[in-house]
Design an enzyme around this catalytic site. Sequence first.
Site, PDB file in Angstrom:
ATOM      1  N   PRO A  11       0.799  -1.238   0.000  1.00 18.93           N
ATOM      2  CA  PRO A  11       0.000   0.000   0.000  1.00 18.93           C
ATOM      3  C   PRO A  11       0.834   1.292   0.000  1.00 18.93           C
ATOM      4  O   PRO A  11       0.273   2.370   0.126  1.00 18.93           O
ATOM      5  CB  PRO A  11      -0.801  -0.092   1.318  1.00 18.93           C
ATOM      6  CG  PRO A  11      -0.533  -1.444   1.878  1.00 18.93           C
ATOM      7  CD  PRO A  11       0.777  -1.857   1.322  1.00 18.93           C
ATOM      8  N   SER A  12       2.158   1.196  -0.132  1.00 20.36           N
ATOM      9  CA  SER A  12       3.013   2.371   0.032  1.00 20.36           C
ATOM     10  C   SER A  12       3.063   3.248  -1.213  1.00 20.36           C
ATOM     11  O   SER A  12       3.409   2.775  -2.298  1.00 20.36           O
ATOM     12  CB  SER A  12       4.440   1.939   0.378  1.00 20.36           C
ATOM     13  OG  SER A  12       5.335   3.040   0.264  1.00 20.36           O
ATOM     14  N   PRO A  13       2.785   4.555  -1.080  1.00 22.83           N
ATOM     15  CA  PRO A  13       2.892   5.441  -2.239  1.00 22.83           C
ATOM     16  C   PRO A  13       4.327   5.605  -2.712  1.00 22.83           C
ATOM     17  O   PRO A  13       4.584   5.783  -3.903  1.00 22.83           O
ATOM     18  CB  PRO A  13       2.315   6.763  -1.733  1.00 22.83           C
ATOM     19  CG  PRO A  13       2.544   6.744  -0.258  1.00 22.83           C
ATOM     20  CD  PRO A  13       2.376   5.298   0.131  1.00 22.83           C
TER      21      PRO A  13
END
Length: 199
Positions: A11-13
């Site tokens: 989920p990391s941008p």
Amino acid sequence: MAHIDYYFGTPSPWVYLAGDRLEQIAARHGATITYKPLDLMQLFDRTGGTRPDQRHPARSEYRAQELRRWSGHLGLPLNLKPAFWPVNPAPSSYAIIAAQAAGGGDLAGLVQSFLRAVWAENENIADDAVIRAKLSAAGFDPALADKGLFVGAETFGRNLEQAIEAGAFGAPFYVVRESGERFWGQDRLDFLDRHLATL
């Protein structure tokens, strides 16, 4: 031949903004990559970090500015308020782990498709139908979404422990096995590139 252990959260941008630059760098130097998805929130908890929802407003506001700047700089579309975030990273991580063990498909493409789903396509990467579609599109058996659950859960937990042992504390985090050199952040990929050239 150098080998890179790549610790990341789906989920990391910031992992999303890394795009395929790691793979390009590895190909240029003949290096191999082991993808090690993990629970970033637990990594923060275990290594002195602060979860995004617990950070001071000034930090959160600056993070949003930096994400916008990097998105524009890299030419990657990014929704600062995705429909499905926060999201449980385990299901997509299990799929990546199972696909890596199975082989035969585009693993890097699979990883990037999950990241793109969150930050550019407003899809729920914890949804079984989304996971199966991403596996299939990357050339893997969509049934891996079910088959890899037990091994995936075990490896997912082990990746966290290995990350901590290796000195990782955020993502994306790259560790070169041969030298022990560590690189934190998509903005450190140029340094990784230079380092591999010296090995």
